[in-house]
Design a protein around this motif. Structure first.
Motif, mmCIF file in Angstrom:
data_model
loop_
_atom_site.group_PDB
_atom_site.id
_atom_site.type_symbol
_atom_site.label_atom_id
_atom_site.label_comp_id
_atom_site.label_asym_id
_atom_site.label_seq_id
_atom_site.Cartn_x
_atom_site.Cartn_y
_atom_site.Cartn_z
ATOM 1 N N ALA A 103 0.844 -1.199 0.000
ATOM 2 C CA ALA A 103 0.000 0.000 0.000
ATOM 3 C C ALA A 103 0.874 1.241 0.000
ATOM 4 O O ALA A 103 1.769 1.383 0.824
ATOM 5 C CB ALA A 103 -0.905 0.012 1.218
ATOM 6 N N ASP A 104 0.610 2.127 -0.935
ATOM 7 C CA ASP A 104 1.307 3.407 -1.021
ATOM 8 C C ASP A 104 0.380 4.477 -0.438
ATOM 9 O O ASP A 104 -0.489 5.005 -1.130
ATOM 10 C CB ASP A 104 1.648 3.708 -2.475
ATOM 11 N N THR A 105 0.572 4.776 0.835
ATOM 12 C CA THR A 105 -0.329 5.725 1.509
ATOM 13 C C THR A 105 -0.176 7.138 0.949
ATOM 14 O O THR A 105 -1.094 7.944 1.080
ATOM 15 C CB THR A 105 -0.099 5.735 3.030
ATOM 16 N N GLY A 106 0.926 7.425 0.304
ATOM 17 C CA GLY A 106 1.110 8.734 -0.324
ATOM 18 C C GLY A 106 0.224 8.925 -1.542
ATOM 19 O O GLY A 106 -0.140 10.050 -1.868
ATOM 20 N N ALA B 182 -8.128 9.073 6.441
ATOM 21 C CA ALA B 182 -8.855 8.058 5.658
ATOM 22 C C ALA B 182 -7.959 7.256 4.723
ATOM 23 O O ALA B 182 -8.464 6.516 3.882
ATOM 24 C CB ALA B 182 -10.012 8.674 4.881
ATOM 25 N N THR B 183 -6.635 7.368 4.858
ATOM 26 C CA THR B 183 -5.761 6.566 4.005
ATOM 27 C C THR B 183 -5.788 5.107 4.445
ATOM 28 O O THR B 183 -6.157 4.778 5.559
ATOM 29 C CB THR B 183 -4.311 7.093 4.006
ATOM 30 N N ILE B 184 -5.353 4.270 3.541
ATOM 31 C CA ILE B 184 -5.443 2.823 3.720
ATOM 32 C C ILE B 184 -4.559 2.297 4.846
ATOM 33 O O ILE B 184 -3.445 2.776 5.048
ATOM 34 C CB ILE B 184 -5.091 2.120 2.398
ATOM 35 N N ILE B 185 -5.100 1.315 5.531
ATOM 36 C CA ILE B 185 -4.349 0.516 6.498
ATOM 37 C C ILE B 185 -4.551 -0.934 6.074
ATOM 38 O O ILE B 185 -5.692 -1.394 5.953
ATOM 39 C CB ILE B 185 -4.870 0.710 7.933
ATOM 40 N N VAL B 186 -3.459 -1.635 5.817
ATOM 41 C CA VAL B 186 -3.545 -3.051 5.448
ATOM 42 C C VAL B 186 -3.545 -3.869 6.735
ATOM 43 O O VAL B 186 -2.603 -3.806 7.520
ATOM 44 C CB VAL B 186 -2.382 -3.473 4.531
ATOM 45 N N LEU B 187 -4.610 -4.607 6.968
ATOM 46 C CA LEU B 187 -4.753 -5.411 8.180
ATOM 47 C C LEU B 187 -4.074 -6.767 8.066
ATOM 48 O O LEU B 187 -3.683 -7.357 9.077
ATOM 49 C CB LEU B 187 -6.239 -5.603 8.499
ATOM 50 N N HIS C 173 -7.527 -3.860 -8.284
ATOM 51 C CA HIS C 173 -8.156 -3.501 -9.562
ATOM 52 C C HIS C 173 -9.052 -2.264 -9.452
ATOM 53 O O HIS C 173 -9.071 -1.434 -10.362
ATOM 54 C CB HIS C 173 -8.950 -4.695 -10.103
ATOM 55 N N VAL C 174 -9.788 -2.127 -8.356
ATOM 56 C CA VAL C 174 -10.750 -1.025 -8.247
ATOM 57 C C VAL C 174 -10.188 0.238 -7.582
ATOM 58 O O VAL C 174 -10.851 1.267 -7.578
ATOM 59 C CB VAL C 174 -12.042 -1.447 -7.505
ATOM 60 N N CYS C 175 -8.981 0.174 -7.056
ATOM 61 C CA CYS C 175 -8.424 1.334 -6.360
ATOM 62 C C CYS C 175 -8.281 2.517 -7.325
ATOM 63 O O CYS C 175 -7.518 2.444 -8.296
ATOM 64 C CB CYS C 175 -7.061 0.984 -5.764
ATOM 65 N N PRO C 176 -9.004 3.619 -7.085
ATOM 66 C CA PRO C 176 -8.992 4.745 -8.035
ATOM 67 C C PRO C 176 -7.645 5.466 -8.111
ATOM 68 O O PRO C 176 -7.331 6.066 -9.135
ATOM 69 C CB PRO C 176 -10.089 5.672 -7.523
ATOM 70 N N SER C 177 -6.851 5.398 -7.081
ATOM 71 C CA SER C 177 -5.563 6.095 -7.084
ATOM 72 C C SER C 177 -4.385 5.163 -7.356
ATOM 73 O O SER C 177 -3.233 5.589 -7.341
ATOM 74 C CB SER C 177 -5.354 6.816 -5.761
ATOM 75 N N GLN C 178 -4.685 3.889 -7.579
ATOM 76 C CA GLN C 178 -3.661 2.858 -7.811
ATOM 77 C C GLN C 178 -2.641 2.825 -6.685
ATOM 78 O O GLN C 178 -1.442 2.667 -6.901
ATOM 79 C CB GLN C 178 -2.989 3.077 -9.164
ATOM 80 N N ALA C 179 -3.135 2.951 -5.464
ATOM 81 C CA ALA C 179 -2.282 2.926 -4.271
ATOM 82 C C ALA C 179 -1.980 1.511 -3.801
ATOM 83 O O ALA C 179 -1.142 1.327 -2.928
ATOM 84 C CB ALA C 179 -2.934 3.722 -3.148
ATOM 85 N N LEU C 180 -2.659 0.534 -4.357
ATOM 86 C CA LEU C 180 -2.461 -0.863 -3.960
ATOM 87 C C LEU C 180 -1.777 -1.640 -5.070
ATOM 88 O O LEU C 180 -2.062 -1.436 -6.251
ATOM 89 C CB LEU C 180 -3.813 -1.533 -3.673
ATOM 90 N N SER C 181 -0.924 -2.552 -4.665
ATOM 91 C CA SER C 181 -0.307 -3.479 -5.608
ATOM 92 C C SER C 181 -0.035 -4.792 -4.896
ATOM 93 O O SER C 181 -0.117 -4.871 -3.654
ATOM 94 C CB SER C 181 0.978 -2.913 -6.206
ATOM 95 N N LEU C 182 0.262 -5.827 -5.677
ATOM 96 C CA LEU C 182 0.549 -7.144 -5.138
ATOM 97 C C LEU C 182 1.958 -7.546 -5.537
ATOM 98 O O LEU C 182 2.405 -7.267 -6.645
ATOM 99 C CB LEU C 182 -0.454 -8.180 -5.641
ATOM 100 N N GLU C 183 2.629 -8.224 -4.627
ATOM 101 C CA GLU C 183 3.980 -8.716 -4.865
ATOM 102 C C GLU C 183 3.997 -10.215 -4.593
ATOM 103 O O GLU C 183 3.486 -10.649 -3.569
ATOM 104 C CB GLU C 183 4.924 -7.983 -3.918
ATOM 105 N N ASP C 184 4.580 -10.970 -5.511
ATOM 106 C CA ASP C 184 4.643 -12.426 -5.300
ATOM 107 C C ASP C 184 5.719 -12.826 -4.339
ATOM 108 O O ASP C 184 6.653 -12.252 -4.059
ATOM 109 C CB ASP C 184 4.870 -13.145 -6.628
#
Length: 64
Positions: free
Chosen positions: A5-8, A31-36, A53-64
């Protein structure tokens, strides 16, 4: 898999929380994201993908 999560970049839209409140929450301050749960398993993996996929600011990503 790990949720990044990129809170910026986060604009606090809350779409991730609506998709899966077991994985995501929002800060009471701005109201920024907190990953639980950064490392979801099972059916939560698909929920994490949906949130990315739905994050409007593309603040989320996945890493394998």
């Amino acid at each position: 898999m790990r949720i990044i999560a990129d809170t910026g970049r986060c604009v606090g839209a809350g779409q991730c929380v609506l998709i899966e409140p077991e994985l995501f929450d929002q800060s009471e301050d701005d109201a920024t994201i907190i990953v639980l749960n950064e490392t979801p398993e099972g059916e939560l993996v698909e929920k994490a993908r949906q949130a990315v996929h739905v994050c409007p600011s593309q603040a989320l990503s996945l890493e394998d």
